[in-house]
Design a protein around this motif. Structure first.
Motif, PDB file in Angstrom:
ATOM      1  N   TYR A  12       0.811  -1.230   0.000  1.00 20.10           N
ATOM      2  CA  TYR A  12       0.000   0.000   0.000  1.00 20.10           C
ATOM      3  C   TYR A  12       0.844   1.279   0.000  1.00 20.10           C
ATOM      4  CZ  TYR A  12      -3.531  -3.411   1.275  1.00 20.10           C
ATOM      5  OH  TYR A  12      -4.355  -4.507   1.280  1.00 20.10           O
ATOM      6  N   ASP A  26      -0.520   4.245  -2.027  1.00 20.85           N
ATOM      7  CA  ASP A  26      -1.743   4.816  -1.440  1.00 20.85           C
ATOM      8  C   ASP A  26      -1.379   5.692  -0.241  1.00 20.85           C
ATOM      9  OD1 ASP A  26      -3.130   3.473  -3.323  1.00 20.85           O
ATOM     10  OD2 ASP A  26      -4.095   2.041  -1.995  1.00 20.85           O
ATOM     11  N   SER A  86       0.299   8.896  -1.457  1.00 20.94           N
ATOM     12  CA  SER A  86      -0.659   9.806  -2.116  1.00 20.94           C
ATOM     13  C   SER A  86      -1.446  10.604  -1.087  1.00 20.94           C
ATOM     14  CB  SER A  86      -1.654   9.020  -2.970  1.00 20.94           C
ATOM     15  OG  SER A  86      -0.997   8.432  -4.033  1.00 20.94           O
ATOM     16  N   SER A  93       0.794  13.337   0.388  1.00 18.19           N
ATOM     17  CA  SER A  93       1.054  14.418  -0.579  1.00 18.19           C
ATOM     18  C   SER A  93      -0.182  15.290  -0.764  1.00 18.19           C
ATOM     19  CB  SER A  93       1.446  13.840  -1.941  1.00 18.19           C
ATOM     20  OG  SER A  93       2.584  13.063  -1.826  1.00 18.19           O
ATOM     21  N   GLU A  94      -1.331  14.634  -0.888  1.00 21.54           N
ATOM     22  CA  GLU A  94      -2.572  15.402  -1.073  1.00 21.54           C
ATOM     23  C   GLU A  94      -2.870  16.240   0.165  1.00 21.54           C
ATOM     24  OE1 GLU A  94      -5.896  12.972  -2.376  1.00 21.54           O
ATOM     25  OE2 GLU A  94      -4.508  11.758  -3.539  1.00 21.54           O
ATOM     26  N   TYR A 124      -7.456  13.686   6.725  1.00 17.30           N
ATOM     27  CA  TYR A 124      -6.494  12.977   5.881  1.00 17.30           C
ATOM     28  C   TYR A 124      -5.738  11.901   6.658  1.00 17.30           C
ATOM     29  CZ  TYR A 124      -6.945  15.738   1.610  1.00 17.30           C
ATOM     30  OH  TYR A 124      -7.405  16.296   0.443  1.00 17.30           O
ATOM     31  N   ARG A 138      -7.785   8.931   6.976  1.00 16.33           N
ATOM     32  CA  ARG A 138      -7.747   8.178   5.713  1.00 16.33           C
ATOM     33  C   ARG A 138      -6.447   7.400   5.595  1.00 16.33           C
ATOM     34  NH1 ARG A 138      -8.393  11.872   0.731  1.00 16.33           N
ATOM     35  NH2 ARG A 138      -7.311  10.115  -0.172  1.00 16.33           N
ATOM     36  N   GLU A 181      -7.827   3.765   5.478  1.00 15.95           N
ATOM     37  CA  GLU A 181      -8.006   3.380   4.071  1.00 15.95           C
ATOM     38  C   GLU A 181      -6.689   3.025   3.387  1.00 15.95           C
ATOM     39  OE1 GLU A 181     -10.059   6.651   2.342  1.00 15.95           O
ATOM     40  OE2 GLU A 181     -11.745   6.491   3.727  1.00 15.95           O
TER      41      GLU A 181
END
Lengths: 321, 529
Positions: free
Chosen positions: B473, B476, B479, B482-483, B504, B507, B511
């Motif tokens: 992962y 994922d 990402s 970074s987001e 975040y 998440r 996730e």
């Protein structure tokens, strides 16, 4: 008994399917010869690689022979749909594809109707060439153009607004979540609309000019002629292209999304293709990425069948099969 | 009718040829790369030994060797440096030069189709090198050390630290280079013009960026400058994060409760974000920062648009000097060390790492030639060629002992020098102390030392082992972080930050399986500390 199997005297027996096919081939051998490379292409590049979709059900790793990789059933699909990032990509895919269909599909039709109404042939050619030109520009260059125009510091837009006395800060539209999908759709329409007009203009050219003359005599103006003659005459073309487009709905445009993507907007524009690219090519997870690709293709097939069925219901003469 | 028939046959034949031509690979041609029996799937190849060699050394013929390198320069496809390298190693070099961002993808694609080039670099020593080794795609070089003594000696003990090099096998040869830590490079000529001193803390830094943006530091009478040139990488604010004690180069840190986690979980992370937001919102950062390509960001320095940049000082004070700068008077730089509110300071650490080494494909037919190239490139002469160009034609030494040289003729133009291959290949199997390092000017040498001495190492966990959650992962997790970073910087107000951060990180933990990874790396840390 023999009377039942033998044809009556004077009646020529109906040739078998095989002999009919062979005689057709003998008669039109040149056409079949021309058809052969296309058939070979389809078999070699489209059907043979389909064996690769078995990777979606296998525990395949680099260096392995696909045939010898162990079967894992639906494991990769379960893993894929357990990933929130994939579900987000799927959602984005649907939204972006739908928006592209909604705005991108009618635009070439409208454009070709407008081009068709241009009476000066020189002007017609000029407009046609101008609108087709963006199709031949790669997405990397298109992004470069958008960046050169919209850059908040060095973009052409800033200079233009400066001419009108505006010196305030500009938003970075290429990094704005609110504008991300709009930019994707606008650039898609701009780049693709011209190419889409070619087919419609060809269909319009084939319309019997007598229909227009008759309508004109009956007092129909340009708009009415367009509505009652041109559009109905190209309806079949529109439906066929719509079915093709719907079939591609699961493919929202990898090249475009890839070059437009950045950390600020990736949550709004990451699609299945870009996610698969990340998993498959960057992380070498071939099983999951193949599962995603297979899901895309299967969904696309279902969409095509449904659209075709609807098209047939609306107009029995349209549709693919 | 005859003509029509002839044309039909011709057209069909042409189309068929086109179809089959597309199926054809390169192997049937001149390529040196063809899978040996030992490279078949299912096991790693054994060392072939000298007797299996068919390299040019034995035959006298220059054999073709394919090398894949990544970089953001654009050398000519054939150039003087490659010709010279071929001449020195009795090979014909076929160079595949890809942009750095695309390198991993291209490599993966080539690996999947078993068309890896003879020599290639692998940056991800943990997962990627291990996968290639497991798949038998890379050559086991054990037993061939005497064929490339410089290359193996340069890597030394690091070879055994590579996870893929188990049980005496050598699949991956690290460069042994420490790598450059970042400096905060600030234009001292602008500081002088504005009568300002080099900043030492966050308040002074803000004042300098403000003055660079608003007080016409270049004296051209226009408001056309900015404080800082950055991009979307948190490391472009490295010393600001450092002022809060945060190593922002995707580092893992040890938290107070003994858990090992990502740097974004540092307790002062949001404080650093608030400071950076202030710089952005006050217009002190070049506004294209989110979408700017790397070379364009550098261009902001070359063209006198920005007055500071967080980057290894080797670029601004050495490699770009003076050819890359376009202003009439070449800018001058100094290095700032910024202290934070708690007295913390520093930059992200670089470890004597095993990441960024080189491999030879198992399918190569010319192992001796590959080793000759690797060995030559790992010598001073070889690296001089790759970094400076062809001696006597592109450059000449003025004082070799002290690393002083001068470019000749048109090669004083950096773009021309790179087009002919200078610099672009200098990281091909380089020695630990490269030509670049030997030729640093005094200021760059000082800057590199300063950055290394300024690295944050306390509480940083450097894990170079394969962790399953990371492998499954990793993208994922990265990402989401970074987001989150960009979302925090773009948030409407500072009051929103905590909410965005919590969302975040939730998440990331659930996730993206960040919590599982935390457990795994914490366990690894406790087992290996």
């Amino acid at each position: 008994m023999s009377n039942l199997t033998k044809p009556p005297a004077g009646v020529v027996p109906k040739p078998s399917l095989k002999s009919r096919f062979l005689s057709t081939v003998r008669r039109d051998w040149m056409l079949y010869l021309m058809f052969l490379p296309g058939l070979v292409y389809i078999l070699v590049f489209k059907y043979a690689p389909m064996y690769g979709v078995t990777i979606a059900f296998k525990d395949f790793k680099i260096g392995m022979d696909v045939m010898n990789a162990p079967w894992v059933g639906w494991k990769h699909f379960a893993d894929l749909f357990g990933r929130t990032a994939f579900l987000r990509a799927l959602q984005n895919n649907i939204i972006i594809s739908f928006a592209k269909l909604l705005f991108g599909f009618p635009f070439p039709i409208i454009l070709s109707l407008m081009i068709n109404e241009v009476r000066s042939s020189k002007m017609k050619k000029l407009v046609q060439t101008s609108v087709i030109l963006p199709n031949f520009v790669s997405w990397v260059v298109v992004y470069g153009l958008f960046y050169a125009i919209l850059s908040p510091n060095a973009g052409a837009l800033k200079d233009v607004l400066g001419l009108f006395g505006y010196e305030g800060a500009l938003p970075n539209l290429l990094a704005s979540q609110n504008a991300a999908r709009t930019m994707i759709v606008i650039s898609h329409v701009w780049k693709g609309a011209g190419m889409g007009t070619i087919v419609y203009l060809a269909a319009i050219t084939g319309i019997d000019q007598g229909l227009y003359e008759a309508a004109s005599i009956d007092g129909a103006g340009r708009l009415k002629q367009m509505w009652h003659i041109t559009l109905p005459c190209i309806r079949t073309t529109i439906i066929v292209l719509l079915i093709f487009r719907v079939g591609e709905m699961m493919y929202a445009g990898f090249d475009q999304i890839f070059v437009f993507s950045n950390d600020a907007i990736v949550s709004k524009i990451d699609i299945i293709d870009t996610y698969v690219y990340k998993l498959g090519l960057q992380e070498r997870k071939y099983g999951i990425s193949t599962a995603a690709g297979l899901f895309q293709s299967f969904t696309g097939l279902i969409l095509v069948i449904i659209t075709n069925w609807i098209a047939k219901r609306v107009d029995p003469e349209s549709g693919l099969v | 009718m005859k003509a029509k028939r002839f044309l039909s046959i011709l057209l069909a034949a042409l189309m068929l040829i086109t179809v089959f031509a597309a199926c054809g690979g390169k192997d049937g041609g001149e390529s040196s790369s063809k899978a040996p029996e030992s490279s078949q799937a299912g096991g790693a190849p054994e060392s072939s030994g000298p007797e299996s060699s068919n390299a040019g050394e034995n035959t006298g013929d220059a054999v073709e060797v394919t090398i894949m390198m990544d970089g953001d320069n654009t050398p000519n496809a054939t150039n003087m440096v490659l010709d010279k390298l071929g001449e020195m190693t009795n090979t014909k070099i076929n160079m595949i030069y890809t942009p750095t961002d695309d390198a991993a993808t291209k490599r993966s694609t080539m690996a999947a189709s078993d068309t890896l080039p003879d020599i290639f670099r692998v940056l991800d020593v943990v997962t990627e090198a291990q996968e290639y080794a497991d798949a038998g795609l890379i050559y086991n070089l054990a037993g061939l050390e005497d064929k490339a003594p410089n290359w193996f000696k340069n890597a030394g003990d690091l070879i055994s630290q590579v996870p893929a090099n188990k049980d005496g096998a050598i699949y991956y040869v690290p460069t042994g280079q420490l790598g450059y830590a970042y400096n905060l490079n600030i234009r001292t000529d602008w500081l002088k013009n504005l009568n300002m001193e080099m900043p030492t803390n966050l308040d002074e830094l803000y004042d300098v960026y403000y003055a660079f943006t608003n007080n016409d530091p270049d004296g051209n009478g226009q408001k056309d400058t900015f404080g800082l040139a950055t991009d979307a990488d948190p490391r472009s604010f490295d010393s600001i994060f450092g002022a809060y004690g945060i190593p922002a180069n995707k580092n893992n840190i040890l938290l107070e409760d003994g858990t090992v986690s990502i740097y974004a979980k540092h307790p002062d992370y949001l404080e650093a974000i608030k400071y950076i937001r202030r710089l952005i919102n006050d217009g002190l950062v070049e506004p294209d920062w989110l979408t700017i390509p790397a070379m364009d960001k550098f261009g902001k320095m070359w063209n006198g648009v920005a007055g500071a940049m967080e980057f290894q000082c080797v670029g601004p004070t050495n490699n770009w000097m003076p050819g890359r700068y376009t202003e009439e008077v070449t800018p001058t730089f100094g290095f700032a060390t910024i202290e934070g509110p708690g007295g913390k300071k520093g930059v992200s650490p670089m470890f004597a790492n095993i990441t960024g080494g080189w491999c030879i494909a198992a399918r190569t037919e010319n192992i001796d030639a590959c080793l000759r190239i690797a060995d030559f490139c790992c010598t001073d002469d070889g690296n001089d060629l790759l970094y400076l160009g062809v001696e006597g034609e592109m450059f000449q030494w003025t004082d070799k002992e002290n690393g002083e040289y001068e470019y000749l003729g048109e090669y004083t133009d950096g773009a021309k020098q790179r087009a002919e291959g200078g610099f672009c290949y200098s990281w091909l199997c380089p020695p630990a102390v490269s030509c670049e390092m030997r030729c640093f000017n005094a200021q760059t040498r000082e800057g590199v030392d300063l950055a290394h001495n300024n690295m944050i190492t306390e509480g940083v966990v450097d894990c170079q082992d394969v962790l399953q959650t990371r492998s499954d992962y990793g993208s994922d997790m990265d990402s989401v972080i970074s987001e989150m970073y960009v979302a925090l910087l773009q948030a409407g107000s500072d009051d929103d930050l905590q909410g965005i951060y919590d969302e975040y990180m939730n998440r990331w933990e659930t996730e993206a399986h960040g919590s599982e990874w935390e457990e795994e790396i914490t366990q690894w840390y406790n087992d290996n500390k």
